[in-house]
Design a protein around this motif. Structure first.
Motif, PDB file in Angstrom:
ATOM      1  N   ARG C 348      10.431   5.378  15.359  1.00 30.42           N
ATOM      2  CA  ARG C 348      11.194   4.020  15.659  1.00 30.42           C
ATOM      3  C   ARG C 348      10.419   2.964  15.229  1.00 30.42           C
ATOM      4  NH1 ARG C 348      14.632   5.242  20.964  1.00 30.42           N
ATOM      5  NH2 ARG C 348      15.688   7.143  20.101  1.00 30.42           N
ATOM      6  N   THR C 349       8.985   3.156  15.028  1.00 26.04           N
ATOM      7  CA  THR C 349       8.590   1.963  14.987  1.00 26.04           C
ATOM      8  C   THR C 349       8.694   1.028  13.539  1.00 26.04           C
ATOM      9  OG1 THR C 349       6.555   3.009  16.070  1.00 26.04           O
ATOM     10  CG2 THR C 349       6.123   0.870  14.874  1.00 26.04           C
ATOM     11  N   GLY C 350       9.112  -0.010  13.581  1.00 26.42           N
ATOM     12  CA  GLY C 350       9.489  -0.880  12.438  1.00 26.42           C
ATOM     13  C   GLY C 350       8.476  -0.936  11.377  1.00 26.42           C
ATOM     14  N   LYS C 351       8.931  -1.365  10.123  1.00 25.26           N
ATOM     15  CA  LYS C 351       8.023  -1.469   9.063  1.00 25.26           C
ATOM     16  C   LYS C 351       7.074  -2.981   9.074  1.00 25.26           C
ATOM     17  CE  LYS C 351       7.951  -1.382   3.840  1.00 25.26           C
ATOM     18  NZ  LYS C 351       8.720  -1.874   2.888  1.00 25.26           N
ATOM     19  N   LYS C 352       7.938  -3.758  10.035  1.00 23.58           N
ATOM     20  CA  LYS C 352       6.977  -4.912  10.091  1.00 23.58           C
ATOM     21  C   LYS C 352       5.775  -4.689  10.754  1.00 23.58           C
ATOM     22  CE  LYS C 352       8.128  -9.229   9.318  1.00 23.58           C
ATOM     23  NZ  LYS C 352       8.342  -9.478   8.079  1.00 23.58           N
ATOM     24  N   VAL C 353       5.814  -3.996  11.581  1.00 21.72           N
ATOM     25  CA  VAL C 353       4.291  -3.644  12.568  1.00 21.72           C
ATOM     26  C   VAL C 353       3.231  -3.390  11.248  1.00 21.72           C
ATOM     27  CG1 VAL C 353       3.284  -2.159  13.991  1.00 21.72           C
ATOM     28  CG2 VAL C 353       5.780  -3.121  14.516  1.00 21.72           C
ATOM     29  N   TRP C 354       3.748  -2.490  10.417  1.00 15.83           N
ATOM     30  CA  TRP C 354       2.709  -2.124   9.424  1.00 15.83           C
ATOM     31  C   TRP C 354       2.324  -3.187   8.705  1.00 15.83           C
ATOM     32  CZ3 TRP C 354       1.359   2.852  10.301  1.00 15.83           C
ATOM     33  CH2 TRP C 354       2.162   3.716  10.940  1.00 15.83           C
ATOM     34  N   GLU C 355       3.306  -3.971   8.310  1.00 14.09           N
ATOM     35  CA  GLU C 355       2.984  -5.059   7.210  1.00 14.09           C
ATOM     36  C   GLU C 355       2.102  -6.345   7.922  1.00 14.09           C
ATOM     37  OE1 GLU C 355       7.004  -5.039   4.678  1.00 14.09           O
ATOM     38  OE2 GLU C 355       7.002  -6.710   6.243  1.00 14.09           O
ATOM     39  N   THR C 356       2.334  -6.444   8.983  1.00 14.23           N
ATOM     40  CA  THR C 356       1.613  -7.364   9.791  1.00 14.23           C
ATOM     41  C   THR C 356       0.500  -7.083  10.493  1.00 14.23           C
ATOM     42  OG1 THR C 356       2.983  -7.315  12.004  1.00 14.23           O
ATOM     43  CG2 THR C 356       3.834  -8.978  10.070  1.00 14.23           C
ATOM     44  N   ARG C 357       0.346  -5.905  10.937  1.00 10.46           N
ATOM     45  CA  ARG C 357      -0.840  -5.637  11.708  1.00 10.46           C
ATOM     46  C   ARG C 357      -1.810  -4.504  11.368  1.00 10.46           C
ATOM     47  NH1 ARG C 357       1.798  -4.983  17.705  1.00 10.46           N
ATOM     48  NH2 ARG C 357      -0.572  -4.749  18.219  1.00 10.46           N
ATOM     49  N   ILE C 358      -1.074  -3.651  10.588  1.00  6.24           N
ATOM     50  CA  ILE C 358      -2.101  -2.445  10.178  1.00  6.24           C
ATOM     51  C   ILE C 358      -2.290  -2.375   8.520  1.00  6.24           C
ATOM     52  CG2 ILE C 358      -1.924  -0.055   9.788  1.00  6.24           C
ATOM     53  CD1 ILE C 358       0.076   0.180  12.183  1.00  6.24           C
ATOM     54  N   TRP C 359      -1.688  -2.878   7.715  1.00  9.39           N
ATOM     55  CA  TRP C 359      -2.015  -2.585   6.534  1.00  9.39           C
ATOM     56  C   TRP C 359      -3.196  -3.568   5.942  1.00  9.39           C
ATOM     57  CZ3 TRP C 359       3.728  -2.494   4.056  1.00  9.39           C
ATOM     58  CH2 TRP C 359       4.318  -1.169   4.248  1.00  9.39           C
ATOM     59  N   GLY C 360      -4.160  -3.092   5.410  1.00  7.78           N
ATOM     60  CA  GLY C 360      -5.431  -4.037   5.154  1.00  7.78           C
ATOM     61  C   GLY C 360      -6.272  -4.458   6.240  1.00  7.78           C
ATOM     62  N   LYS C 361      -5.542  -4.431   7.571  1.00  6.02           N
ATOM     63  CA  LYS C 361      -6.288  -4.927   8.596  1.00  6.02           C
ATOM     64  C   LYS C 361      -6.975  -3.983   9.404  1.00  6.02           C
ATOM     65  CE  LYS C 361      -3.255  -9.005   8.836  1.00  6.02           C
ATOM     66  NZ  LYS C 361      -1.955  -8.642   7.961  1.00  6.02           N
ATOM     67  N   LYS C 362      -6.258  -2.833   9.908  1.00  5.65           N
ATOM     68  CA  LYS C 362      -6.806  -1.783  10.780  1.00  5.65           C
ATOM     69  C   LYS C 362      -6.900  -0.511   9.872  1.00  5.65           C
ATOM     70  CE  LYS C 362      -6.123  -3.745  14.860  1.00  5.65           C
ATOM     71  NZ  LYS C 362      -7.372  -4.027  15.680  1.00  5.65           N
ATOM     72  N   ALA C 363      -5.949  -0.337   8.884  1.00  3.59           N
ATOM     73  CA  ALA C 363      -6.168   0.679   8.219  1.00  3.59           C
ATOM     74  C   ALA C 363      -5.741   0.636   6.621  1.00  3.59           C
ATOM     75  CB  ALA C 363      -5.334   1.884   8.840  1.00  3.59           C
ATOM     76  N   THR C 364      -6.325   1.489   5.736  1.00  2.00           N
ATOM     77  CA  THR C 364      -5.599   1.458   4.334  1.00  2.00           C
ATOM     78  C   THR C 364      -6.113   2.791   3.793  1.00  2.00           C
ATOM     79  OG1 THR C 364      -5.633  -0.045   2.278  1.00  2.00           O
ATOM     80  CG2 THR C 364      -7.989   0.827   3.475  1.00  2.00           C
ATOM     81  N   MET C 365      -5.641   2.712   2.426  1.00  2.38           N
ATOM     82  CA  MET C 365      -5.503   4.129   2.044  1.00  2.38           C
ATOM     83  C   MET C 365      -5.758   3.988   0.417  1.00  2.38           C
ATOM     84  SD  MET C 365      -2.206   6.679   1.549  1.00  2.38           S
ATOM     85  CE  MET C 365      -1.958   8.109   0.636  1.00  2.38           C
ATOM     86  N   VAL C 366      -6.521   5.055  -0.005  1.00  3.08           N
ATOM     87  CA  VAL C 366      -6.977   4.933  -1.594  1.00  3.08           C
ATOM     88  C   VAL C 366      -6.039   6.177  -2.073  1.00  3.08           C
ATOM     89  CG1 VAL C 366      -8.772   5.220  -3.355  1.00  3.08           C
ATOM     90  CG2 VAL C 366      -9.338   4.301  -0.854  1.00  3.08           C
ATOM     91  N   PHE C 367      -5.185   5.794  -3.212  1.00  2.00           N
ATOM     92  CA  PHE C 367      -4.235   6.853  -3.568  1.00  2.00           C
ATOM     93  C   PHE C 367      -4.851   7.443  -4.821  1.00  2.00           C
ATOM     94  CE2 PHE C 367       0.108   5.809  -2.154  1.00  2.00           C
ATOM     95  CZ  PHE C 367      -0.287   4.723  -1.223  1.00  2.00           C
ATOM     96  N   GLN C 368      -4.302   8.623  -5.016  1.00  2.00           N
ATOM     97  CA  GLN C 368      -5.324   9.509  -5.752  1.00  2.00           C
ATOM     98  C   GLN C 368      -5.075   8.970  -7.473  1.00  2.00           C
ATOM     99  OE1 GLN C 368      -3.744  13.417  -6.664  1.00  2.00           O
ATOM    100  NE2 GLN C 368      -1.983  13.047  -5.460  1.00  2.00           N
TER     101      GLN C 368
END
Lengths: 283, 354, 500
Positions: C348-368
């Motif tokens: 149920r965690t909203g997308k906003k959490v990822w946008e503001t707190r996770i992406w590029g700040k806590k975690a990131t991903m390298v696509f193939q």
């Protein structure tokens, strides 16, 4: 220079400019002064309105594409559906009918004395054309955004923390779609000239012979509808069955012929420029 | 598909409702306005001794008012201008009532329906002809280009032929890009341009319709020819000769055939995929064509045709009839969209093995 | 070695795309060609096969203009007797034709019975299962990438049967397999090799196998030693701005490196859990489970602590990338229980959490796919703009960051170069660096070795190990099991599978 000429788009841009220059010189030499002034003003006005259409179309399309994207991404379903529905409604109205009503409206405002400034008149005319042209442009921008969203491109940037606004505006639309956008704008310029001339012609011929000349600035369409121009064009048909008359066309029927030539030659050149540009960039 | 049909149905219902509301509003507005104008003209117009067509009388009236009400020139001038404007309006109204004013009666609706059917007939014929023309021109252009690119030597005669071809092509382009009214007016003295056949022909060749969409189809062919599955077809040894003669090539007959098939040839793959892509542009082409036909009918003043009727009714300010015509044209556009969506859906279903 | 030597020059207008003087094709023997992606392996092979379009490119082969080269009898002979398996199976099947029709079109029709080939490639799946694959119009989502790849391989094997049935023993052939195992797991890769050598034994042919899968070397040395005299391992590498050259690839060097590489080398600072991902989750209507053992008997949460590197294994198509996207909040999963950098996350965690707190700040991903993940129209410098970095990236820090993988090639001209102009290997390195430079607690890497040459593979692994040593938690997803089995400790390997 050689490189430029090799490119179809640059070559046709050169051909277009040279063609207009040549016709201009010929008209200066052989067309009477009042007619020359009218043709010059008509060409200039048509050109200005078409350019304004291009600017308005770009602004409207970019704005609406972003609005739709962010409403969709933010899951604001109702406003999104309403906006989509409104755009589809405009899409369902044949362009020429919509623009015709726009022109009639502007004409009424001018007649009633609400607007007098030529810049404002030009802008309103351009806006009424843009309103019925920009939707295709919105589709293009949305297609570009959707294309990159389907790829890893969009997500890969987002998970790196790059803001959505930057990804959409800079990375997708500016960096990866400006060639598509420019190509479409060239086509919009051609469409604007065609629609503008057609509506002016229709208003001048059909609605009233003098409403247009009194209330709206002269354009190539309204010039074409003048009785002198019509007779000049009729002379082309006469030449088909009386080829010996051909020589007279370039001296005695210069006004109508010039206007018709400028319209058709511009449409053809714009088509080739857009086409060459698309081929060069493999669109 | 059901969702799409629902959307179409909804927009048809919505537009119909909105336009009908406008139609009734226009009708009642016109009636109210007519009454108000009649009343105001009675207030200002009972000056039987003034001949409003006589410039001297008009100047005299202004002077007389200024003598009676000195020191308020602007107000007096405005009052006289208002009297003159009302007189003009009254004259126009009488003129309209004398034969051009019409109401949307059942008889008128039937008359419009016949016009609409005529419009749809021309529209359908032009659509079919352009569908064929667009594909034929694009296939011809594509195959010729392929042939040219495989030529290893170029002779002087070949160069001359190309120059002649370029001149011919430019002349054809001039015709194809001409707005319909330019073509029609230029041959009006020599041919009868008021026939349905001529209108259909004009619809196909003018306004840049044929050339624009032939070019789109050609662009689809070029784009498809660069795709991976074409390479696979090549390595399966399907023919890739574009010569019009000889075995394995693409003859003129195959290009001109209405139902085009290129079995056993790499081009068969390219063509079927390009045609599939082209389906999505048919809606756009239809709306372009509707605009083109309206321009033709309006600009050529062809009596008894729907768009000319719309223009006429606009001029006479019979807006209820104008709205009814717009509604008719809207149904044509929507009808095309529904048909195209159904065609697309059928193709999609086939590919989903449904 | 009695090779046909080809010199090939490919240009687009004024720009030279690639040129080589020593592309050697050894008749009736099998060549494995390695090299970083985008260097020109496929293009040169296509040129020799006679497949390039003279409308788009100016090509000369052995000094002849391309139309002339294509018209040669020898080129016709190659095209008549061979097949080219292209590297993107999805785009190389016609979406408007059923797969079964595509399998028996053109010269493939000459092979009357393909049941044996199809049976082998689908491991004797029952008729219905096979019909489900063959009787459909291919779409991006169906059949799977691996199945599409096998369809193309089946076409090539059919063509081999056609060649074997011809009476002309001296007929020239040139079978090209461009990344034939890119979408296959090790099981199917081995199946491909098995069939290839069987067909080769029946009737030798010339084959060129373009690959980045170095683990194929171990397989050749383990199971096909007898064929080694007829196998050539080559590498295409740069020899100038646009020139490339073919050199011998040392199998021994690779095998030795594998032997040497100790798992999780120095400086382990394992600390608090950065990621704790529940053993079961549902996505797109499928239930997926994580296990600690290959037999799928011990369900386990995916736990990665600071300074640890975990590796998730699964056959292709099971959902390794899907798992990564669920962790990154790009796909919505049900029954999700995860703790990411101290933040409890559920379905149920909203997308906003990822946008503001996770992406590029806590975690990131390298696509193939670096080609898709990077903005090809941007310059190398622009690739790093807009990143949420703790400290502003100065020109000096950017040069030093790039220097880690590009060494002394980081000049001003390089920074201003369009990404599209880089080779595939360079793009992949840039793709990795864009995420590494963020210094996030968790770094997920999906196929990080894609498109890299052997030298770059070693360099990338060393940098990742360095980041791990400095406290980053890393999650690896790759089908390159041989390398990662050696690189990641066994206790950090997880197995993903679909469960009921």
């Amino acid at each position: 220079m050689k490189q430029l000429l090799k490119r179809k788009d640059s070559r046709w841009l050169g051909i277009w400019l040279a063609g207009i220059l040549l016709v201009g010189i010929w008209d200066v030499l052989f067309l009477n002064r009042p007619a020359l002034l009218q043709v010059t003003a008509g060409f200039f006005n048509t050109f200005c309105v078409a350019l304004l259409v291009v600017v308005f179309t770009l602004l409207l399309a970019w704005g609406f594409a972003l609005a739709l994207h962010f409403l969709d991404a933010g899951r604001n379903r109702t406003p999104y559906m309403l906006l989509t529905f409104a755009l589809n409604l405009i899409r369902s109205i044949p362009q020429i009918v919509g623009i015709l009503f726009g022109y009639v409206g502007v004409s009424a405002l001018v007649e009633a004395g609400f607007i007098r400034s030529p810049v404002l008149i030009f802008s309103l005319l351009a806006l009424s054309i843009s309103l019925f042209v920009f939707i295709e442009f919105v589709d293009l921008l949305r297609e570009r955004i959707a294309h990159f969203q389907k790829l890893d491109f969009y997500n890969a940037m987002r998970v790196c923390g790059i803001s959505e606004g930057r990804v959409i505006n800079f990375d997708i639309l500016w960096k990866n779609s400006r060639i598509h956008i420019l190509n479409k704008l060239i086509s919009v310029f051609g469409a604007a000239i065609f629609l503008q001339c057609s509506v002016d012609f229709i208003i001048s011929v059909g609605l009233s012979t003098d409403v247009n000349s009194v209330t709206l600035p002269a354009t190539m369409g309204s010039l074409l509808a003048k009785i002198d121009s019509k007779q000049d064009i009729l002379a082309i048909g006469y030449t088909l069955t009386h080829p010996a008359y051909a020589g007279n066309l370039f001296f005695e029927h210069l006004m109508g012929l010039t206007v018709a030539f400028l319209v058709v030659f511009t449409l053809m050149s714009v088509y080739h420029i857009a086409n060459g540009y698309a081929e060069r960039h493999r669109l | 598909m059901n969702r799409k049909l629902f959307e179409h149905g909804l927009s048809i219902a919505f537009v119909t409702a909105v336009l009908l509301c406008v139609l009734f509003a226009v009708r009642s507005g016109t009636q109210t306005r007519t009454k108000a104008e009649a009343a105001s003209s009675q207030t200002y117009g009972n000056l039987g001794f003034v001949d409003f067509d006589n410039a001297f009388h008009k100047a005299l009236l202004k002077d007389a008012v200024n003598i009676f009400y000195p020191d308020q020139y602007e107000k007096n001038n405005a009052a006289v201008e208002k009297i003159l404007a009302n007189k003009e309006n009254e004259f126009s109204r009488k003129l309209q009532e004398s034969g051009v004013e019409e109401r949307l009666s059942f008889g008128k609706l039937l008359q419009l329906l016949v016009m609409l059917l005529k419009f749809v007939l021309v529209y359908a014929v032009v659509m079919i002809l352009t569908y064929y023309g667009v594909q034929t021109i694009a296939v011809f252009r594509f195959t010729r280009k392929k042939l040219r690119s495989r030529e290893t030597t170029r002779s002087f005669a070949g160069v001359l032929a190309r120059v002649a071809k370029t001149i011919g092509k430019t002349a054809v382009y001039f015709v194809l890009f001409s707005p319909a009214y330019v073509i029609a007016y230029s041959i009006r003295t020599e041919f009868n341009t008021d026939t349905i056949v001529f209108m259909a022909l004009l619809g196909v060749i003018s306004n840049g319709l044929l050339v624009t969409y032939a070019n789109k189809f050609y662009a689809f062919l070029v784009a498809e020819s660069r795709k991976g599955y074409v390479e696979t077809a090549l390595v399966k040894n399907l023919s890739d000769s574009y010569s019009p003669r000889g075995p394995g090539g693409i003859g003129y007959r195959a290009i001109l055939r209405p139902a085009k098939r290129f079995d056993g040839h790499v081009f068969g793959h390219i063509f079927s995929n390009a045609r599939y892509q082209y389906l999505s542009t048919i809606k756009e082409q239809a709306s372009f064509l509707v605009s083109g036909l309206i321009i033709i009918e309006m600009a050529l003043n062809i009596h008894g045709h729907l768009s000319y009727e719309m223009l006429r009714q606009m001029l006479y300010k019979n807006y209820d009839i104008v709205i009814a015509i717009i509604l008719g044209i809207f149904y044509v556009v929507k009808g095309t969209e529904v048909v195209v969506d159904m065609m697309g859906n059928r193709a999609e279903k086939r590919m989903e093995n449904k | 070695m009695n090779a046909h030597r080809y010199s090939v020059c490919i240009r687009a207008g004024e720009r030279t795309i690639v040129t080589t003087d020593n592309y050697d094709v050894v008749p009736n023997e099998i060549t494995f060609l390695f090299g970083e992606s985008g260097i020109g392996k496929s293009m040169i092979s296509k040129a020799v096969y006679g497949l390039l379009d003279p409308d788009d490119l100016d090509v000369t082969v052995n000094g002849r203009p391309y139309p002339e080269y294509c018209a040669l009898a020898s080129t016709h002979e190659i095209r008549d007797n061979s097949f080219f398996v292209f590297q993107e199976p999805s785009s190389h099947l016609n979406s408007l034709m059923k797969i079964s029709d595509q399998l028996s079109e053109g010269s493939l029709r000459l092979c009357k019975d393909d049941s044996e080939i199809l049976g082998r490639l689908w491991q004797n799946a029952d008729r219905n299962a096979l019909r489900r694959v063959l009787n459909v119009f291919p779409k991006p989502y169906r059949p799977s990438g691996g199945e599409k790849q096998r369809v193309l391989l089946a076409m090539a094997f059919k063509k081999m049967d056609v060649l074997a049935s011809t009476k002309d023993d001296g007929a020239e052939s040139f079978f090209v397999f461009d990344e034939p195992t890119g979408s296959l797991d090790n099981n199917y890769r081995n199946l491909f090799l098995e069939l290839l050598f069987e067909k080769y034994t029946r009737r030798p042919f010339t084959a060129m196998i373009i690959t980045h899968d170095y683990s194929v070397i171990s397989e050749l040395y383990a199971r096909y030693r007898g064929f080694l005299p007829r196998i050539h391992l080559m590498e295409l590498r740069r020899a100038g701005a646009r020139a490339v050259e073919v050199i011998d690839f040392s199998a021994q060097e690779y095998l030795n490196w594998l032997g040497e590489k100790p798992p999780q080398v120095s400086g382990t600072v394992a600390g608090a859990a950065v990621l704790d991902f529940g053993a079961r989750f549902s996505v797109f209507g499928r239930n997926l489970c994580l296990f600690k053992d290959a037999a799928h008997t011990q369900p386990a949460n995916l736990v990665i602590r600071k300074g640890e590197m975990a590796y998730v294994k699964a056959p292709s198509g099971v959902g390794k990338t899907t798992l990564a996207k669920v962790i990154m909040g790009l796909y919505h999963a049900h029954d999700l229980a995860m703790n990411l950098c101290g933040m409890p996350i559920t379905g149920r965690t909203g997308k906003k959490v990822w946008e503001t707190r996770i992406w590029g700040k806590k975690a990131t991903m390298v696509f193939q796919h670096a080609d898709e993940s990077l903005n090809l129209a941007a310059t190398v410098r622009e690739t790093f703009l807009g990143l949420p970095l703790a400290r502003r990236l100065t020109p000096q820090t950017l040069v030093s960051a790039l220097g880690e993988l590009f060494e002394d090639s980081v000049t001003d001209a390089f920074l201003s170069k369009k990404v599209a102009m880089l080779s595939g290997g360079q793009k992949q390195r840039l793709n990795l660096l864009r995420s590494i430079v963020l210094g996030t607690d968790l770094l997920i890497l999906d196929e990080p070795l894609n498109g890299l040459d052997f030298l770059s593979v070693k360099k990338v692994l060393s940098i990742l190990d360095d980041r791990r040593g400095r406290g980053a938690a890393l999650l690896m997803i790759s089908h390159n099991e041989e390398i990662f089995d050696h690189f990641v400790g066994r206790e950090h390997v997880y197995y993903l599978t679909e469960c009921s």
